[in-house]
Scaffold this motif. Structure first.
Motif, PDB file in Angstrom:
ATOM      1  N   ALA A  46       0.819  -1.213   0.000  1.00 37.22           N
ATOM      2  CA  ALA A  46       0.000   0.000   0.000  1.00 37.22           C
ATOM      3  C   ALA A  46       0.855   1.265   0.000  1.00 37.22           C
ATOM      4  N   LYS A  47       0.260   2.321  -0.494  1.00 38.96           N
ATOM      5  CA  LYS A  47       0.824   3.657  -0.287  1.00 38.96           C
ATOM      6  C   LYS A  47       0.332   4.123   1.070  1.00 38.96           C
ATOM      7  N   PHE A  48       1.232   4.560   1.906  1.00 36.92           N
ATOM      8  CA  PHE A  48       0.874   4.970   3.265  1.00 36.92           C
ATOM      9  C   PHE A  48       0.863   6.489   3.371  1.00 36.92           C
ATOM     10  N   PHE A  49      -0.140   7.041   4.019  1.00 34.40           N
ATOM     11  CA  PHE A  49      -0.143   8.470   4.343  1.00 34.40           C
ATOM     12  C   PHE A  49      -0.892   8.664   5.655  1.00 34.40           C
ATOM     13  N   SER A  50      -0.684   9.783   6.282  1.00 32.41           N
ATOM     14  CA  SER A  50      -1.324  10.034   7.580  1.00 32.41           C
ATOM     15  C   SER A  50      -2.054  11.371   7.560  1.00 32.41           C
ATOM     16  N   LEU A  51      -3.151  11.411   8.279  1.00 35.55           N
ATOM     17  CA  LEU A  51      -3.947  12.623   8.447  1.00 35.55           C
ATOM     18  C   LEU A  51      -4.230  12.806   9.929  1.00 35.55           C
ATOM     19  N   GLU A  52      -4.889  13.891  10.276  1.00 31.99           N
ATOM     20  CA  GLU A  52      -5.198  14.155  11.677  1.00 31.99           C
ATOM     21  C   GLU A  52      -6.656  14.531  11.863  1.00 31.99           C
ATOM     22  N   VAL A  53      -7.196  14.186  13.023  1.00 33.79           N
ATOM     23  CA  VAL A  53      -8.501  14.677  13.449  1.00 33.79           C
ATOM     24  C   VAL A  53      -8.327  15.230  14.859  1.00 33.79           C
ATOM     25  N   TYR A  54      -9.198  16.119  15.219  1.00 32.15           N
ATOM     26  CA  TYR A  54      -9.130  16.686  16.567  1.00 32.15           C
ATOM     27  C   TYR A  54     -10.048  15.896  17.492  1.00 32.15           C
ATOM     28  N   ASP A  55      -9.545  15.598  18.687  1.00 26.74           N
ATOM     29  CA  ASP A  55     -10.305  14.865  19.697  1.00 26.74           C
ATOM     30  C   ASP A  55     -10.754  15.835  20.795  1.00 26.74           C
ATOM     31  N   PRO A  56     -12.013  16.301  20.743  1.00 26.21           N
ATOM     32  CA  PRO A  56     -12.498  17.203  21.785  1.00 26.21           C
ATOM     33  C   PRO A  56     -13.045  16.475  23.013  1.00 26.21           C
ATOM     34  N   GLN A  60      -8.463  16.217  24.087  1.00 33.36           N
ATOM     35  CA  GLN A  60      -8.414  17.605  23.628  1.00 33.36           C
ATOM     36  C   GLN A  60      -7.121  17.863  22.844  1.00 33.36           C
ATOM     37  N   SER A  61      -6.817  16.968  21.934  1.00 29.70           N
ATOM     38  CA  SER A  61      -5.600  17.088  21.129  1.00 29.70           C
ATOM     39  C   SER A  61      -5.845  16.469  19.757  1.00 29.70           C
ATOM     40  N   LYS A  62      -4.880  16.653  18.864  1.00 29.07           N
ATOM     41  CA  LYS A  62      -4.981  16.060  17.534  1.00 29.07           C
ATOM     42  C   LYS A  62      -4.551  14.598  17.591  1.00 29.07           C
ATOM     43  N   LEU A  63      -5.250  13.775  16.829  1.00 25.73           N
ATOM     44  CA  LEU A  63      -4.942  12.352  16.753  1.00 25.73           C
ATOM     45  C   LEU A  63      -4.590  11.993  15.315  1.00 25.73           C
ATOM     46  N   GLY A  64      -3.573  11.187  15.168  1.00 24.56           N
ATOM     47  CA  GLY A  64      -3.175  10.759  13.840  1.00 24.56           C
ATOM     48  C   GLY A  64      -4.020   9.600  13.334  1.00 24.56           C
ATOM     49  N   ILE A  65      -4.257   9.591  12.037  1.00 30.78           N
ATOM     50  CA  ILE A  65      -4.973   8.495  11.374  1.00 30.78           C
ATOM     51  C   ILE A  65      -4.040   7.898  10.333  1.00 30.78           C
ATOM     52  N   ASN A  66      -3.787   6.615  10.441  1.00 28.09           N
ATOM     53  CA  ASN A  66      -2.989   5.928   9.433  1.00 28.09           C
ATOM     54  C   ASN A  66      -3.894   5.521   8.275  1.00 28.09           C
ATOM     55  N   SER A 116      -3.698   2.926  14.299  1.00 28.09           N
ATOM     56  CA  SER A 116      -3.811   4.335  14.700  1.00 28.09           C
ATOM     57  C   SER A 116      -3.902   4.457  16.217  1.00 28.09           C
ATOM     58  N   VAL A 117      -3.154   5.405  16.750  1.00 27.31           N
ATOM     59  CA  VAL A 117      -2.996   5.510  18.200  1.00 27.31           C
ATOM     60  C   VAL A 117      -4.147   6.259  18.843  1.00 27.31           C
ATOM     61  N   SER A 118      -4.633   5.725  19.931  1.00 19.56           N
ATOM     62  CA  SER A 118      -5.552   6.376  20.861  1.00 19.56           C
ATOM     63  C   SER A 118      -5.990   5.317  21.854  1.00 19.56           C
ATOM     64  N   ASP A 119      -6.087   5.688  23.122  1.00 21.07           N
ATOM     65  CA  ASP A 119      -6.528   4.725  24.126  1.00 21.07           C
ATOM     66  C   ASP A 119      -8.003   4.396  23.969  1.00 21.07           C
ATOM     67  N   LEU A 120      -8.783   5.375  23.528  1.00 17.99           N
ATOM     68  CA  LEU A 120     -10.224   5.203  23.388  1.00 17.99           C
ATOM     69  C   LEU A 120     -10.647   5.621  21.985  1.00 17.99           C
ATOM     70  N   SER A 121     -11.858   5.232  21.597  1.00 18.10           N
ATOM     71  CA  SER A 121     -12.366   5.581  20.274  1.00 18.10           C
ATOM     72  C   SER A 121     -13.853   5.904  20.377  1.00 18.10           C
ATOM     73  N   ASN A 122     -14.398   6.489  19.326  1.00 22.53           N
ATOM     74  CA  ASN A 122     -15.844   6.717  19.272  1.00 22.53           C
ATOM     75  C   ASN A 122     -16.270   6.951  17.817  1.00 22.53           C
ATOM     76  N   LEU A 123     -17.569   6.956  17.614  1.00 23.35           N
ATOM     77  CA  LEU A 123     -18.141   7.082  16.269  1.00 23.35           C
ATOM     78  C   LEU A 123     -17.627   8.308  15.535  1.00 23.35           C
ATOM     79  N   MET A 124     -17.514   9.444  16.218  1.00 19.73           N
ATOM     80  CA  MET A 124     -17.151  10.674  15.528  1.00 19.73           C
ATOM     81  C   MET A 124     -15.706  10.649  15.029  1.00 19.73           C
ATOM     82  N   PHE A 125     -14.836   9.848  15.667  1.00 22.12           N
ATOM     83  CA  PHE A 125     -13.487   9.683  15.125  1.00 22.12           C
ATOM     84  C   PHE A 125     -13.558   9.055  13.733  1.00 22.12           C
TER      85      PHE A 125
END
Length: 283
Positions: A46-56, A60-66, A116-125
């Motif tokens: 695969a071609k790999f790239f990363s983006l970010e979303v904000y976790d409010p 309360q920080s940006k999270l990376g998405i692989n 993708s890193v985060s201890d928790l997740s939710n639908l809006m991610f």
């Protein structure tokens, strides 16, 4: 998976007076399963790239998405996985989609899932991941989702006012609150304790959990070219809820696949063949 079992066992042992923080972690913790060898081989190509979303909500920080893509064709196909899943759980579908001429298949691991890193997740991610790809990488021509990913796709596409050539939902989750309740009941949490959890949910998030119901969220006037694949015996994507959705939106094209269940439906040759055929016929 080990951490989820620990949380579940702790909740079962304290079900008469459960800790709300532990219930919260149980609901928002998404166990991660390692890649199998064949999945590792596909991701290596695969071609790999990363983006970010904000976790409010949690940090309360940006999270990376692989994110991953295969092919470089002009027709963009986006895949959104379900809860406790990952991009490469679409392995069999990806292989077949790449046989379609002139496509690029795009997938991502939502925060807290897969790589993708985060201890928790939710639908809006998940929904924000779809938005991040559409806004910063490529606007998809076809959007495919499984389970919670199907709900996330609808939310993201409507928020961005996008209408792909086709929206394809596999075993879509219709009511999020009821899925939470099902999970809490499975570890012995009584209804009045669940009510307390949902009251706290409404304080932490902008809306109540009951807000996330596709029957109410779906904007029928958008006239999505929408195909739904489902098994009426699915114990996660509950058929009476799905039937309510399909009855309200008869323009949605749905097909029954019996005996495939909620997870094996992703590997069903019949489902995959139909998805590939539908995309090929309108691309």
């Amino acid at each position: 998976m080990k951490r989820l079992k620990q949380i579940a066992n702790s909740l079962k042992a304290t079900a008469e007076n459960p800790d709300n923080a532990l219930m919260r972690e149980f609901i928002f913790y998404s166990p991660k399963m390692p890649l199998r060898i064949h999945q590792e081989e596909l991701i290596a190509s695969a071609k790999f790239f990363s983006l970010e979303v904000y976790d409010p909500y949690f940090t309360q920080s940006k999270l990376g998405i692989n994110c991953f893509s295969w092919g470089n064709g002009k027709t963009k196909i986006l895949l959104t996985h379900g809860w406790a899943s990952k991009a490469l759980d679409f392995y069999e579908l990806i292989i077949e989609l790449l046989k379609i001429e002139d496509v690029e298949v795009i997938a991502f691991d939502a925060p807290g899932n897969g790589s993708s890193v985060s201890d928790l997740s939710n639908l809006m991610f998940y929904a924000d991941g779809v938005k991040a790809i559409a806004l910063n990488y490529a606007v998809p021509d076809f959007v495919i989702g499984h389970s919670l990913g199907s709900m996330a796709n609808v939310i993201a596409l409507q928020d961005l006012n996008l209408s792909p050539k086709m929206l394809l939902s596999i075993a879509p989750l219709i009511r999020l609150k009821e899925k939470f309740a099902q999970s809490l009941t499975s570890v012995g949490i009584a209804g009045f304790h669940q009510d307390r959890f949902f009251d706290n949910f409404a304080k932490e998030f902008p809306v109540r959990a009951s807000h996330f119901d596709l029957v109410g969220l779906y904007e029928g006037n958008r006239n999505f070219n929408h195909f739904v694949a489902f098994d009426p015996e699915d114990d996660i994507s509950i058929y009476p809820f799905l039937k309510e959705f399909l009855d309200k939106f008869p323009e949605v094209n749905a097909k029954v696949y019996e005996g495939v269940g909620h997870y094996k439906i992703l590997k069903s040759a019949d489902v995959i063949n139909d998805l590939v055929e539908k995309i090929s016929s309108v691309k």
